[in-house]
Design an enzyme around this catalytic site. Structure first.
Site, PDB file in Angstrom:
ATOM      1  N   THR A 497      23.788  51.219  33.744  1.00 27.31           N
ATOM      2  CA  THR A 497      22.603  50.370  33.803  1.00 27.31           C
ATOM      3  C   THR A 497      22.800  49.304  34.865  1.00 27.31           C
ATOM      4  O   THR A 497      23.794  48.564  34.852  1.00 27.31           O
ATOM      5  CB  THR A 497      22.290  49.720  32.437  1.00 27.31           C
ATOM      6  OG1 THR A 497      21.169  48.847  32.572  1.00 27.31           O
ATOM      7  CG2 THR A 497      23.472  48.956  31.879  1.00 27.31           C
ATOM      8  N   HIS A 554      34.654  50.465  19.850  1.00 30.64           N
ATOM      9  CA  HIS A 554      36.065  50.188  19.548  1.00 30.64           C
ATOM     10  C   HIS A 554      36.628  51.136  18.502  1.00 30.64           C
ATOM     11  O   HIS A 554      37.841  51.134  18.234  1.00 30.64           O
ATOM     12  CB  HIS A 554      36.205  48.739  19.049  1.00 30.64           C
ATOM     13  CG  HIS A 554      37.525  48.123  19.392  1.00 30.64           C
ATOM     14  ND1 HIS A 554      38.644  48.855  19.697  1.00 30.64           N
ATOM     15  CD2 HIS A 554      37.902  46.810  19.486  1.00 30.64           C
ATOM     16  CE1 HIS A 554      39.659  48.046  19.947  1.00 30.64           C
ATOM     17  NE2 HIS A 554      39.233  46.797  19.830  1.00 30.64           N
TER      18      HIS A 554
END
Length: 584
Positions: A497, A554
């Site tokens: 992006t 994560h």
């Protein structure tokens, strides 16, 4: 010969599915590829089309029941045999009343010659045009514009109407050649996938019955300009427009040459000037003349943003004469900075669009299902900036697209994905598995007036710098012009992006599920930076700098993995060895 409908495999790890809804019942006629039932799995909810045309003779798996992949869901008999297909079924299916299934067919065939002449504009005879499934999870669509009207002749595969879903805006072609007999779903109405949109009949009867209706109003508007040959065309134009509301359905009743907004939502004399009720309302509120607007939508359609832009320009133009006289006497002094015009949306409450509601839901879901955090690095792209300035003219002439920084970032990212597979993976905690993808399918976030859309560049790792630049320009253009296909927005493994395109230094982007990482590229700006010169040692020099922000899941990507990935991208960009790709 009976055909078995089986539970398909809707994903690599999917082993079973639940029947949530039967769209057809026993004894119903079914066309090939017509939606037959809805199935839900742990990955997707979708419709299952019929593998063949015929009669649904038996439903094996009822609603809310779960069946394994490959299990039989239903049986479809030969449609040519009609009732015999039901008789050939087991005893429990013999009560499906095959005889009544024949009785409606006989009356339907009997009134057919009688209905051809008097009901040319809306009989039930003919071929139904249905709302297609424009994507795996698409369940409904909105008719945004009819390209044909009742009574028009249509060729097979000729564009018939425009449809908008939460994934794509597209044209729906006519399944057969003939005459548009009936429009069942009006513009701006939303219906489910598989619903009837219109009826197309044989090419013979409808135009003959529709012709007198269109021919009657024509002599009246033509007679008025002949009686007054001298007046200007602007005076004659409103007289032609008057009978148009009285004519009702015929859109082409008035052959007006003026360009003014009519009450039927079209700009007279210009078929491309269609406007929706929302656009007409906005134009009236802001005093915008639709006749002077050039639409930027599909086929020249005037969109809401066109009206808002025109209103903002009108306000800015009205403010200029007020400022000019005051500034004239003090020409030697610095003029005050112009203030941005306030948005016409201030103080309004509007309903969320389907696209914005879908984006909101997916962003929250992404944060709920994954443990997200962001790591940022600063990259010196001075060498890339020099190469770009040196080669941009030749690159434009060779490839037909401008050379921005984005293809360099994309190339460095897909190269790093090969070295760090955990960033290009997907995780399934329920199955206890992680999939490391063997290809780099790069999603490119594109800003549109509807919201953020992420088309996918498949096998981006196989492209060079020029190939990536052309593909990025192509998907961005097709996204903004509503020309994407459903396959263009699926299958991504990693997303890029470009938040710097609007001047942002960096942000913390949200992961596009089921991916595990997204890279945000900030604005390239010149700053004073301490560099190590081989002759002078540490000096301060102007350099082209950019921040790269990686948001990652994560649960599968550790902080050290994210840092190693960003370091690989950083080293590739700072080295600046792109001469071979640029032909230098």
């Amino acid at each position: 010969m009976p055909v078995s409908v089986t539970m398909p495999r809707l994903g690599e790890s999917v082993t079973e599915g639940t029947v949530t809804r039967w769209l057809k019942q026993e004894g119903d006629q079914v066309e090939a590829d017509e939606p037959l039932l809805e199935v839900s799995t742990d990955k997707v909810d979708t419709e299952i089309p019929s593998p063949a045309a015929g009669v649904l003779t038996r439903i094996v798996v009822q609603e809310d029941e779960t069946a394994e992949v490959g299990a039989e869901l239903a049986v479809i008999g030969d449609g040519a045999e009609g009732g015999s297909g039901g008789a050939a079924a087991p005893a429990e299916a013999a009560e499906a009343e095959p005889e009544p299934a024949q009785e409606p067919e006989a009356p339907a065939a009997a009134p057919e010659p009688q209905a051809a002449a008097p009901q040319a504009t809306g009989g039930g005879e003919g071929t139904a045009v249905k709302m297609p499934a424009l994507g795996e999870s698409v369940t409904e669509g909105t008719v945004t514009r009819w390209l044909k009207q009742v009574g028009d002749q249509i060729e097979a595969d000729e564009p018939l109407l425009e449809v908008s879903t939460d994934k794509v805006d597209t044209e729906i072609p006519s399944p057969v050649a003939g005459t548009l007999l009936e429009i069942k779903v009006q513009e701006d109405e939303t219906v489910e996938v598989g619903a009837d949109l219109a009826v197309i009949g044989a090419a013979g009867g409808a135009p003959a019955a529709a012709a007198p209706a269109k021919a009657e109003p024509k002599p009246e508007p033509k007679a008025e300009p002949k009686a007054e040959p001298k007046p200007e065309p602007k005076v004659a134009a409103p007289k032609v427009a008057e009978p148009q509301p009285a004519a009702g359905a015929p859109v082409e009743a008035g052959p007006a040459t003026s360009v003014t907004a009519g009450g039927n939502g079209k700009v007279e004399g210009d078929e491309a000037g269609y406007v929706t009720p929302l656009v007409r309302k906005l134009a009236a509120e802001h005093g915008v003349n639709l006749a002077g607007l050039a639409g930027t939508g599909v086929g020249g359609r005037i969109r809401k943003q066109d009206v808002l832009d025109a209103a903002a320009k009108a306000k800015a133009a009205a403010a200029k004469p007020v400022v000019a006289p005051a500034a004239a006497p003090a020409a030697t002094k610095a003029a005050p900075a112009p203030k941005a015009a306030p948005s016409p949306l201030r103080g309004q409450t509007q309903k969320l669009t389907r696209m914005r509601a879908l984006i909101a839901r997916r962003m929250v879901e992404s944060l709920q299902v994954s443990a997200q955090l962001t790591t940022v690095v600063e990259v010196d792209v001075t060498r890339v900036a020099k190469l770009r300035a040196q080669a941009k003219d030749q690159f434009l002439a060779t490839h037909g697209v401008k050379l921005s920084f984005l293809p360099f970032f994309a190339l460095a990212a897909v190269e790093a994905l090969r070295v760090h597979p955990s960033v290009n993976s997907s995780i399934d905690l329920e199955a206890g598995t992680v999939t490391y993808h063997d290809a780099e399918h790069l999603g490119m976030a594109v800003d549109t007036e509807k919201g953020l859309i992420v088309p996918v560049i498949k096998h981006a790792g196989d492209l060079n710098l020029g190939g990536l630049a052309k593909r990025i320009a192509d998907v961005a253009d097709r996204t903004r012009t509503n020309k994407l296909n459903p396959d263009d927005i699926t299958g991504g493994t990693f997303t890029l992006t470009n938040t710097g395109s609007r001047g942002a230094l960096f942000d913390t982007p949200i992961i596009n599920q089921p991916q595990v990482a997204i890279l945000g590229t900030g604005a390239v700006v010149k700053r004073a930076v301490v560099v190590n010169d081989p002759d002078l040692g540490e000096i301060i020099a102007p350099r082209s700098m950019v921040y790269l922000a990686l948001s990652y899941d994560h649960r599968i990507v550790d902080g050290a993995d994210a840092a190693r990935f960003l370091t690989t991208v950083k080293e590739r960009l700072e080295a600046g060895h792109f001469e071979a790709d640029l032909g230098l």
